[in-house]
Design a protein around this motif. Structure first.
Motif, PDB file in Angstrom:
ATOM      1  N   ARG A  89     -17.844 135.897  63.537  1.00 16.24           N
ATOM      2  CA  ARG A  89     -17.351 136.409  64.816  1.00 16.24           C
ATOM      3  C   ARG A  89     -15.841 136.622  64.829  1.00 16.24           C
ATOM      4  O   ARG A  89     -15.321 137.406  65.599  1.00 16.24           O
ATOM      5  CB  ARG A  89     -17.759 135.427  65.926  1.00 16.24           C
ATOM      6  CG  ARG A  89     -17.293 135.762  67.316  1.00 16.24           C
ATOM      7  CD  ARG A  89     -17.953 137.023  67.843  1.00 16.24           C
ATOM      8  NE  ARG A  89     -17.529 137.294  69.201  1.00 16.24           N
ATOM      9  CZ  ARG A  89     -16.408 137.914  69.550  1.00 16.24           C
ATOM     10  NH1 ARG A  89     -15.565 138.322  68.628  1.00 16.24           N
ATOM     11  NH2 ARG A  89     -16.102 138.118  70.815  1.00 16.24           N
ATOM     12  N   GLY A  90     -15.110 135.891  63.971  1.00 15.05           N
ATOM     13  CA  GLY A  90     -13.656 135.941  64.029  1.00 15.05           C
ATOM     14  C   GLY A  90     -13.132 134.975  65.079  1.00 15.05           C
ATOM     15  O   GLY A  90     -13.896 134.367  65.829  1.00 15.05           O
ATOM     16  N   ASP A  91     -11.824 134.819  65.131  1.00 16.51           N
ATOM     17  CA  ASP A  91     -11.202 133.893  66.078  1.00 16.51           C
ATOM     18  C   ASP A  91     -10.863 134.595  67.386  1.00 16.51           C
ATOM     19  O   ASP A  91     -10.680 135.812  67.436  1.00 16.51           O
ATOM     20  CB  ASP A  91      -9.933 133.293  65.474  1.00 16.51           C
ATOM     21  CG  ASP A  91     -10.249 132.356  64.318  1.00 16.51           C
ATOM     22  OD1 ASP A  91     -11.366 131.797  64.290  1.00 16.51           O
ATOM     23  OD2 ASP A  91      -9.377 132.173  63.448  1.00 16.51           O
ATOM     24  N   SER A  92     -10.757 133.789  68.449  1.00 17.81           N
ATOM     25  CA  SER A  92     -10.490 134.312  69.783  1.00 17.81           C
ATOM     26  C   SER A  92      -9.459 133.444  70.498  1.00 17.81           C
ATOM     27  O   SER A  92      -9.135 132.351  70.054  1.00 17.81           O
ATOM     28  CB  SER A  92     -11.785 134.352  70.609  1.00 17.81           C
ATOM     29  OG  SER A  92     -12.752 135.164  70.002  1.00 17.81           O
ATOM     30  N   VAL A  93      -8.984 133.969  71.615  1.00 16.28           N
ATOM     31  CA  VAL A  93      -8.086 133.218  72.489  1.00 16.28           C
ATOM     32  C   VAL A  93      -8.682 133.168  73.887  1.00 16.28           C
ATOM     33  O   VAL A  93      -9.491 134.012  74.263  1.00 16.28           O
ATOM     34  CB  VAL A  93      -6.682 133.864  72.570  1.00 16.28           C
ATOM     35  CG1 VAL A  93      -5.961 133.772  71.237  1.00 16.28           C
ATOM     36  CG2 VAL A  93      -6.765 135.310  73.055  1.00 16.28           C
ATOM     37  N   ALA A  94      -8.275 132.165  74.651  1.00 11.56           N
ATOM     38  CA  ALA A  94      -8.647 132.058  76.060  1.00 11.56           C
ATOM     39  C   ALA A  94      -7.524 131.317  76.767  1.00 11.56           C
ATOM     40  O   ALA A  94      -6.754 130.582  76.140  1.00 11.56           O
ATOM     41  CB  ALA A  94      -9.975 131.315  76.228  1.00 11.56           C
ATOM     42  N   LEU A 100     -12.824 132.503  81.821  1.00 11.32           N
ATOM     43  CA  LEU A 100     -11.388 132.557  81.604  1.00 11.32           C
ATOM     44  C   LEU A 100     -11.050 133.892  80.953  1.00 11.32           C
ATOM     45  O   LEU A 100     -11.875 134.482  80.253  1.00 11.32           O
ATOM     46  CB  LEU A 100     -10.943 131.431  80.663  1.00 11.32           C
ATOM     47  CG  LEU A 100     -11.151 130.000  81.121  1.00 11.32           C
ATOM     48  CD1 LEU A 100     -10.659 129.043  80.037  1.00 11.32           C
ATOM     49  CD2 LEU A 100     -10.443 129.725  82.435  1.00 11.32           C
ATOM     50  N   THR A 101      -9.837 134.358  81.159  1.00 12.21           N
ATOM     51  CA  THR A 101      -9.363 135.531  80.435  1.00 12.21           C
ATOM     52  C   THR A 101      -9.371 135.198  78.949  1.00 12.21           C
ATOM     53  O   THR A 101      -8.888 134.144  78.536  1.00 12.21           O
ATOM     54  CB  THR A 101      -7.942 135.900  80.887  1.00 12.21           C
ATOM     55  OG1 THR A 101      -7.986 136.207  82.284  1.00 12.21           O
ATOM     56  CG2 THR A 101      -7.411 137.093  80.124  1.00 12.21           C
ATOM     57  N   LYS A 158      -1.379 136.844  75.558  1.00 17.45           N
ATOM     58  CA  LYS A 158      -0.532 137.549  76.522  1.00 17.45           C
ATOM     59  C   LYS A 158      -1.034 138.966  76.766  1.00 17.45           C
ATOM     60  O   LYS A 158      -1.035 139.452  77.902  1.00 17.45           O
ATOM     61  CB  LYS A 158       0.916 137.577  76.024  1.00 17.45           C
ATOM     62  CG  LYS A 158       1.594 136.225  76.075  1.00 17.45           C
ATOM     63  CD  LYS A 158       2.999 136.295  75.491  1.00 17.45           C
ATOM     64  CE  LYS A 158       3.661 134.919  75.495  1.00 17.45           C
ATOM     65  NZ  LYS A 158       5.004 134.960  74.868  1.00 17.45           N
ATOM     66  N   MET A 159      -1.471 139.633  75.699  1.00 19.17           N
ATOM     67  CA  MET A 159      -2.000 140.991  75.834  1.00 19.17           C
ATOM     68  C   MET A 159      -3.303 141.003  76.632  1.00 19.17           C
ATOM     69  O   MET A 159      -3.528 141.893  77.459  1.00 19.17           O
ATOM     70  CB  MET A 159      -2.219 141.618  74.455  1.00 19.17           C
ATOM     71  CG  MET A 159      -0.946 141.872  73.674  1.00 19.17           C
ATOM     72  SD  MET A 159       0.221 142.942  74.556  1.00 19.17           S
ATOM     73  CE  MET A 159      -0.728 144.450  74.662  1.00 19.17           C
ATOM     74  N   GLU A 160      -4.155 140.017  76.410  1.00 15.59           N
ATOM     75  CA  GLU A 160      -5.425 139.951  77.141  1.00 15.59           C
ATOM     76  C   GLU A 160      -5.190 139.734  78.633  1.00 15.59           C
ATOM     77  O   GLU A 160      -5.868 140.333  79.461  1.00 15.59           O
ATOM     78  CB  GLU A 160      -6.319 138.848  76.575  1.00 15.59           C
ATOM     79  CG  GLU A 160      -6.828 139.113  75.178  1.00 15.59           C
ATOM     80  CD  GLU A 160      -7.749 140.329  75.083  1.00 15.59           C
ATOM     81  OE1 GLU A 160      -8.384 140.712  76.090  1.00 15.59           O
ATOM     82  OE2 GLU A 160      -7.843 140.897  73.983  1.00 15.59           O
ATOM     83  N   GLY A 171       5.555 131.747  80.522  1.00 12.67           N
ATOM     84  CA  GLY A 171       5.472 130.560  79.672  1.00 12.67           C
ATOM     85  C   GLY A 171       4.040 130.351  79.232  1.00 12.67           C
ATOM     86  O   GLY A 171       3.108 130.893  79.824  1.00 12.67           O
ATOM     87  N   LEU A 172       3.859 129.574  78.175  1.00  9.37           N
ATOM     88  CA  LEU A 172       2.539 129.399  77.587  1.00  9.37           C
ATOM     89  C   LEU A 172       2.479 128.033  76.932  1.00  9.37           C
ATOM     90  O   LEU A 172       3.355 127.676  76.151  1.00  9.37           O
ATOM     91  CB  LEU A 172       2.337 130.506  76.550  1.00  9.37           C
ATOM     92  CG  LEU A 172       0.952 130.826  76.031  1.00  9.37           C
ATOM     93  CD1 LEU A 172       0.029 131.257  77.164  1.00  9.37           C
ATOM     94  CD2 LEU A 172       1.050 131.932  74.991  1.00  9.37           C
TER      95      LEU A 172
END
Length: 197
Positions: free
Chosen positions: A42-47, A79-80, A95-97, A108-109
């Motif tokens: 699937r590959g890696d993702s962010v949330a 979640l986004t 940030k792009m998502e 900030g993150l």
């Protein structure tokens, strides 16, 4: 405890990939075993858990998810999130998502954690983040990328309502549940809302 990857090959390659591997690994009571295993590549993702301070709300996306139709209408709150491109930093992707899906600019993150979604059969890891915004930080249209056939709605949910949704099992997405539980256990906002119930 040791293991050996004896061989691995691609058995399906259309949109996603599936790999088949022959593994030999030790057993806990001595000895070893050989077995075939399949991996959904699937590959890696962010949330990201997004808290909007001036409305005391968490920000979610609502979108259609085909695999959820077995128990619901198909539209769920999440979640986004999004997939990391090759050689892309997770911080840049998240940030792009947020910009593409719900239209907010992040100032900030904070990194929360990374975890496998379903290590029994999927390679996907999620890098989970937290950020705080104000409603004035919504400076982009959002709604998803039409070129990717996305149709995404922003949902602002007061923290007190998030608690009720959790108690009533209304969140059905694992990364979202993990993110909410982190928020409710690690921020004063979640504790304040919990005491009000």
């Amino acid at each position: 405890m040791k293991y050996r990857l004896l061989h691995e090959r691609l058995v399906f390659d259309h949109v996603f990939q599936i790999k088949k591997a022959r593994i030999k690994h030790d057993l806990f009571n001595s000895g070893s075993i050989e077995e075939d295993r399949f991996c959904f590549e699937r590959g890696d993702s962010v949330a990201i858990v997004l808290y909007e301070k001036d409305t005391d709300s968490l920000l979610f996306t609502k979108q259609f998810r085909y695999l959820t139709i077995k128990e619901r209408a198909g539209w769920i709150l999440e979640l986004t999130a999004g997939s990391i491109e090759t050689h892309e930093e997770p911080e840049h992707r998240v940030k792009m998502e947020v910009e593409e899906e719900i239209g907010y600019k992040l100032n900030g993150l904070d990194f929360i954690s990374s975890f496998f979604v379903s290590p029994v059969g999927s390679s996907e890891r999620i890098f989970l983040y937290y950020a705080e915004v104000n409603s004035s930080d919504k400076v982009f249209k959002g709604g998803g990328m039409t070129t990717e056939k996305e149709a995404i709605q922003l949902v602002k949910m007061p923290v007190i309502e998030v608690h009720k949704h959790v108690k009533n099992n209304q969140f059905r997405d694992a990364k979202t549940i993990i993110g909410i539980q982190w928020f409710l256990g690690h921020t004063m906002y979640g504790n304040k809302a919990f005491q009000a119930l």
